[in-house]
Design an enzyme around this catalytic site. Structure first.
Site, PDB file in Angstrom:
ATOM      1  N   ASN A 136      39.275  40.407  42.021  1.00 20.24           N
ATOM      2  CA  ASN A 136      40.099  41.241  42.912  1.00 20.24           C
ATOM      3  C   ASN A 136      39.247  42.196  43.757  1.00 20.24           C
ATOM      4  O   ASN A 136      39.785  43.085  44.416  1.00 20.24           O
ATOM      5  CB  ASN A 136      41.123  42.026  42.096  1.00 20.24           C
ATOM      6  N   HIS A 138      36.954  44.336  42.595  1.00 20.21           N
ATOM      7  CA  HIS A 138      36.532  45.602  41.960  1.00 20.21           C
ATOM      8  C   HIS A 138      35.017  45.622  41.752  1.00 20.21           C
ATOM      9  O   HIS A 138      34.376  44.579  41.642  1.00 20.21           O
ATOM     10  CB  HIS A 138      37.313  45.879  40.667  1.00 20.21           C
TER      11      HIS A 138
HETATM   12  P1  PGA Z   1      31.976  38.748  35.405  1.00 21.09           P
HETATM   13  O1  PGA Z   1      32.660  40.157  35.699  1.00 21.09           O
HETATM   14  O2  PGA Z   1      30.518  38.911  35.672  1.00 21.09           O
HETATM   15  O3  PGA Z   1      32.258  38.496  33.939  1.00 21.09           O
HETATM   16  O4  PGA Z   1      32.618  37.746  36.300  1.00 21.09           O
HETATM   17  C1  PGA Z   1      32.351  40.818  36.879  1.00 21.09           C
HETATM   18  C2  PGA Z   1      33.237  42.042  37.052  1.00 21.09           C
HETATM   19  O5  PGA Z   1      34.398  42.022  36.644  1.00 21.09           O
HETATM   20  O6  PGA Z   1      32.760  43.009  37.645  1.00 21.09           O
END
Ligand code: PGA
Length: 241
Positions: A136, A138
């Protein structure tokens, strides 16, 4: 924004590790902002190897982690305290007193957040901030919304984040609903930023980050305003650019 596109996750991890290693070689007392999640795992594995080989010395490095779940003790296998020990700190010669991770279980969380920001400032600010990105958009746990916070704060996790992170827990019900996260101010004040993204699920968020409007609906889009932000992307994450 500087964008580096590499073939796959292995190359992404190797490049990211070189980037961090270069920072620590240039400045042995570097202040690193660190991220958790699946994306930086390969980078941490390589940094541990570079430390073992004697290429990178972490003995002067100071670290500040981006975030931590509320309500999980540091010993919980899904806590970010546990993650950092498991993936990096147990394998490199960083000094325990130089490690900072938000306390998701602090009794006075507001006071803790203030002190965390003061500690970052007292260390001279962050030299290099590592970031992942949520589906999303973030960064840290700065979730999309009407407004963003500058300082460290408690946040209600977005439904997309709970769903994305449920893969690490036995069921979605076990994912904490709140977290403590560094705010956008601490991230944007970092002298350099390195964002890593791998896989198709991140392609849309990366497109919005790179070429969308700067908007609180996509917190990572604020990186367009940073002077020294670098993105290392694998081909899939870069596929909509
Ligand atoms: P992920 O998470 O590396 O497990 O995809 C990234 C995040 O949510 O900032």
């Amino acid at each position: 924004m500087k964008i580096i596109v590499v073939e796959d996750y292995e190359q992404l991890s190797a490049k990211a590790a070189q980037f961090v290693a270069a920072q620590v070689i240039l400045k042995s007392h570097a202040v690193l902002g660190l991220a958790t999640g699946s994306t930086p795992e390969g980078m941490y594995r390589r940094l541990a190897q570079l430390n073992r080989e004697g290429t990178v010395d972490f003995s002067g490095v100071i670290t500040f982690n981006l975030d931590e779940y509320c309500g999980l003790p540091p010993s919980h296998p899904q806590s970010y305290h546990y993650y950092m020990n498991h993936h990096l700190f147990n394998h490199v010669n960083v000094r325990p007193e130089n490690i900072h991770i938000p306390a998701g279980d602090a009794a006075d969380i507001a006071a803790f957040c203030r002190e965390y920001d003061q500690a970052i400032a007292a260390a001279g600010g962050i030299d290099l901030q590592i970031l992942g990105i949520g589906v999303n958009g973030h960064i840290g746990f700065n979730e999309p919304g009407n407004c963003l916070h500058a300082g460290t704060h408690v946040v209600d996790l977005a439904a997309e984040t709970i769903e994305a992170n449920s893969r690490f827990f036995a069921s979605p019900d076990e994912v904490p609903r709140q977290a403590v996260t560094m705010g956008m101010g601490s991230i944007m004040r970092a002298k350099r930023i390195l964002l890593l993204a791998s896989g198709k699920s991140k392609a849309e968020a990366i497109k919005e980050t790179v070429s969308g409007k700067v908007t609180t609906a996509v917190p990572a889009s604020f990186l367009q305003l940073h002077r020294k932000a670098t993105l290392i992307l694998d081909k899939e994450a870069a596929s909509l650019l």
